[in-house]
Enzyme design. Structure first.
Site, PDB file in Angstrom:
ATOM      1  N   ARG A  96       0.824  -1.205   0.000  1.00  0.00           N
ATOM      2  CA  ARG A  96       0.000   0.000   0.000  1.00  0.00           C
ATOM      3  C   ARG A  96       0.861   1.260   0.000  1.00  0.00           C
ATOM      4  NH1 ARG A  96      -2.643  -2.874  -2.174  1.00  0.00           N
ATOM      5  NH2 ARG A  96      -4.454  -3.946  -1.391  1.00  0.00           N
ATOM      6  N   GLU A  99       2.051   1.570  -3.444  1.00  0.00           N
ATOM      7  CA  GLU A  99       0.933   2.062  -4.238  1.00  0.00           C
ATOM      8  C   GLU A  99       0.744   3.573  -4.024  1.00  0.00           C
ATOM      9  OE1 GLU A  99      -3.660   0.726  -4.997  1.00  0.00           O
ATOM     10  OE2 GLU A  99      -2.925   0.655  -2.932  1.00  0.00           O
ATOM     11  N   SER A 122      15.281  14.554   3.249  1.00  0.00           N
ATOM     12  CA  SER A 122      16.238  13.609   3.814  1.00  0.00           C
ATOM     13  C   SER A 122      15.554  12.422   4.480  1.00  0.00           C
ATOM     14  CB  SER A 122      17.111  14.311   4.850  1.00  0.00           C
ATOM     15  OG  SER A 122      17.985  13.393   5.478  1.00  0.00           O
TER      16      SER A 122
END
Length: 156
Positions: A96, A99, A122
């Site tokens: 996820r 995604e 960073s």
């Protein structure tokens, strides 16, 4: 002196032993972090092989998990970072996030560059927080905060 690992399998094996001990002793990541004196996020990442722990924290974690002195030393080494193999992740939770970056990655890049200019956020000077909150529509929501220092690209 800081020592480094060159074989990610070494820390992966220690991570597996640590998770087995955590499960066997029925400990939470927060309890392990309390022993280390560090945040739950950083401690979890370190035990899972993504960060070195300071000496005192490594010794406390190794003692709590009954991993031994060699493990305490290994927890202090700079690991080969990266816990996702060179393929699309198959674990549903990790997928996820993959995604989310597939859908919103270019949006995040565009907004960061528009607001800050050319550079990066960073992952070294970085904080991460995870909270569970009630969803006004019922159920629960995960609030995940990624807080990284902006580092501008410098011409040379």
């Amino acid at each position: 002196m800081a020592h480094t690992q060159i074989d990610p399998a070494v820390r992966a094996e220690l991570a597996a032993r640590a998770v087995e001990a955590k499960t066997r002793k029925d400990l939470s990541w927060q309890r392990i972090a309390d022993a280390a004196g560090l945040s739950a996020v950083f401690t979890t990442a370190a035990v899972l092989g993504q960060h070195p722990l300071p000496k005192e924290a490594a010794e406390a974690v190794a003692e709590l998990l009954e991993l031994g002195e060699d493990a305490a030393r290994l927890l202090q080494t700079v690991p080969v970072r990266g816990s996702i193999p060179d393929r699309v992740p198959t674990d549903p939770t990790i997928y996820r996030f993959y995604e989310i970056l597939q859908v919103y990655g270019t949006t995040l890049k565009a907004l960061i560059h528009e607001q800050f200019g050319d550079g990066i956020v960073s992952a070294v000077n970085f904080r991460l927080d995870v909270k569970k909150v009630a969803d006004p529509e019922g159920g629960e929501r995960a609030v995940i905060t990624l807080d990284g220092k902006y580092l501008p690209a410098e011409p040379f």
